[in-house]
Design a protein around this motif. Structure first.
Motif, PDB file in Angstrom:
ATOM      1  N   ILE A   1       0.872  -1.261  -0.597  1.00 43.27           N
ATOM      2  CA  ILE A   1      -0.270  -0.091   0.349  1.00 43.27           C
ATOM      3  C   ILE A   1       0.539   1.090   0.030  1.00 43.27           C
ATOM      4  O   ILE A   1       1.743   1.701   1.244  1.00 43.27           O
ATOM      5  N   LYS A   2       0.851   2.074  -1.022  1.00 42.70           N
ATOM      6  CA  LYS A   2       1.171   3.558  -1.375  1.00 42.70           C
ATOM      7  C   LYS A   2       1.310   4.096   0.225  1.00 42.70           C
ATOM      8  O   LYS A   2      -0.100   4.020   0.709  1.00 42.70           O
ATOM      9  N   GLY A   3       2.374   4.910   1.378  1.00 42.53           N
ATOM     10  CA  GLY A   3       1.851   5.412   2.724  1.00 42.53           C
ATOM     11  C   GLY A   3       2.323   4.478   3.442  1.00 42.53           C
ATOM     12  O   GLY A   3       2.521   4.983   4.751  1.00 42.53           O
ATOM     13  N   VAL A   4       2.180   3.590   3.211  1.00 43.26           N
ATOM     14  CA  VAL A   4       2.727   2.696   4.650  1.00 43.26           C
ATOM     15  C   VAL A   4       4.486   2.179   4.073  1.00 43.26           C
ATOM     16  O   VAL A   4       5.505   1.656   3.322  1.00 43.26           O
ATOM     17  N   GLY A   5       5.003   3.139   5.252  1.00 44.09           N
ATOM     18  CA  GLY A   5       6.270   3.107   5.404  1.00 44.09           C
ATOM     19  C   GLY A   5       6.941   2.491   6.389  1.00 44.09           C
ATOM     20  O   GLY A   5       6.829   0.931   5.611  1.00 44.09           O
ATOM     21  N   GLN A   6       7.193   2.579   6.888  1.00 43.15           N
ATOM     22  CA  GLN A   6       8.318   1.351   8.353  1.00 43.15           C
ATOM     23  C   GLN A   6       7.167   0.518   8.836  1.00 43.15           C
ATOM     24  O   GLN A   6       6.558   0.980   9.180  1.00 43.15           O
ATOM     25  N   THR A   7       7.385  -0.929   9.652  1.00 41.47           N
ATOM     26  CA  THR A   7       6.279  -1.561   9.899  1.00 41.47           C
ATOM     27  C   THR A   7       7.320  -2.043  11.251  1.00 41.47           C
ATOM     28  O   THR A   7       8.101  -2.573  10.977  1.00 41.47           O
ATOM     29  N   VAL A   8       6.577  -2.501  12.144  1.00 39.90           N
ATOM     30  CA  VAL A   8       7.076  -3.116  13.275  1.00 39.90           C
ATOM     31  C   VAL A   8       5.837  -3.995  13.335  1.00 39.90           C
ATOM     32  O   VAL A   8       4.679  -3.961  14.080  1.00 39.90           O
ATOM     33  N   THR A   9       6.317  -5.777  13.866  1.00 44.03           N
ATOM     34  CA  THR A   9       4.872  -6.453  13.848  1.00 44.03           C
ATOM     35  C   THR A   9       5.078  -7.130  14.914  1.00 44.03           C
ATOM     36  O   THR A   9       5.952  -7.798  15.292  1.00 44.03           O
ATOM     37  N   MET A  10       4.242  -7.300  16.165  1.00 47.57           N
ATOM     38  CA  MET A  10       4.720  -7.636  18.072  1.00 47.57           C
ATOM     39  C   MET A  10       3.159  -8.814  17.643  1.00 47.57           C
ATOM     40  O   MET A  10       1.895  -8.636  17.554  1.00 47.57           O
ATOM     41  N   VAL A  11       3.578  -9.810  17.564  1.00 48.83           N
ATOM     42  CA  VAL A  11       2.515 -11.116  17.668  1.00 48.83           C
ATOM     43  C   VAL A  11       2.356 -11.557  19.506  1.00 48.83           C
ATOM     44  O   VAL A  11       3.310 -11.370  20.459  1.00 48.83           O
ATOM     45  N   SER A  12       0.739 -12.089  19.766  1.00 50.83           N
ATOM     46  CA  SER A  12       0.563 -11.275  20.899  1.00 50.83           C
ATOM     47  C   SER A  12       0.520 -13.208  21.050  1.00 50.83           C
ATOM     48  O   SER A  12      -0.087 -14.654  20.661  1.00 50.83           O
TER      49      SER A  12
END
Length: 150
Positions: free
Chosen positions: A131-142
């Motif tokens: 998706i255009k506009g999504v920069g850096q991501t951090v994913t945290m699994v519960s």
């Protein structure tokens, strides 16, 4: 509206949050008020927008969606899209259950569900990051959900 809720309205809301299928006769007994009063109060709470809708709480493990993750996203302002437009596109992705525009170091917070961590990864890599506009991501699994309200 919410400021004018009395003790009975608050107790009624709590009972309905616990079980929105509870019948009016049982609610009447629990609250110690007539059935017609319970009916009127529920109708008023709906009309005033205090109650948006009556819904269910699925057992996501039984639906093979037992893995929950939270994803932080940095918005890319050079994308040509507004932060709200990016959030609205993200909200359309299957598996995304919540999208919040937040303040602080990160711009968006998502709640996603899938059958396992690999499927969460597919959502992030194949859908979200495209998706255009999504920069850096951090994913945290519960690991475990101790409390979750709807």
């Amino acid at each position: 509206m919410a400021e004018i809720l009395d003790k009975i309205d608050k107790r009624l809301l709590e009972e309905l949050k616990n079980n929105s299928r509870e019948n009016i006769a049982t609610l009447s007994k629990k609250l110690g008020i007539p059935r017609t009063t319970v009916h009127y109060r529920i109708k008023r709470l709906v009309e005033e927008g205090v109650i948006d809708k009556f819904t269910i709480k699925p057992n996501y493990k039984k639906l093979n969606l037992g893995t929950t993750a939270f994803i932080l996203i940095r918005y890319d302002p050079d994308s040509g899209l507004t932060q709200r437009e990016v959030a609205e596109q993200i909200a359309k992705i299957p598996g995304v259950y919540e999208v919040h525009i937040i303040a602080g170091e990160w711009d968006l917070l998502l709640k996603v569900r899938a059958s396992n961590a690999e499927e969460i990864g597919k959502i992030v890599i194949d859908k979200l990051r495209e998706i255009k506009g999504v920069g850096q991501t951090v994913t945290m699994v519960s690991f475990v959900t101790v409390k979750e309200e709807i």
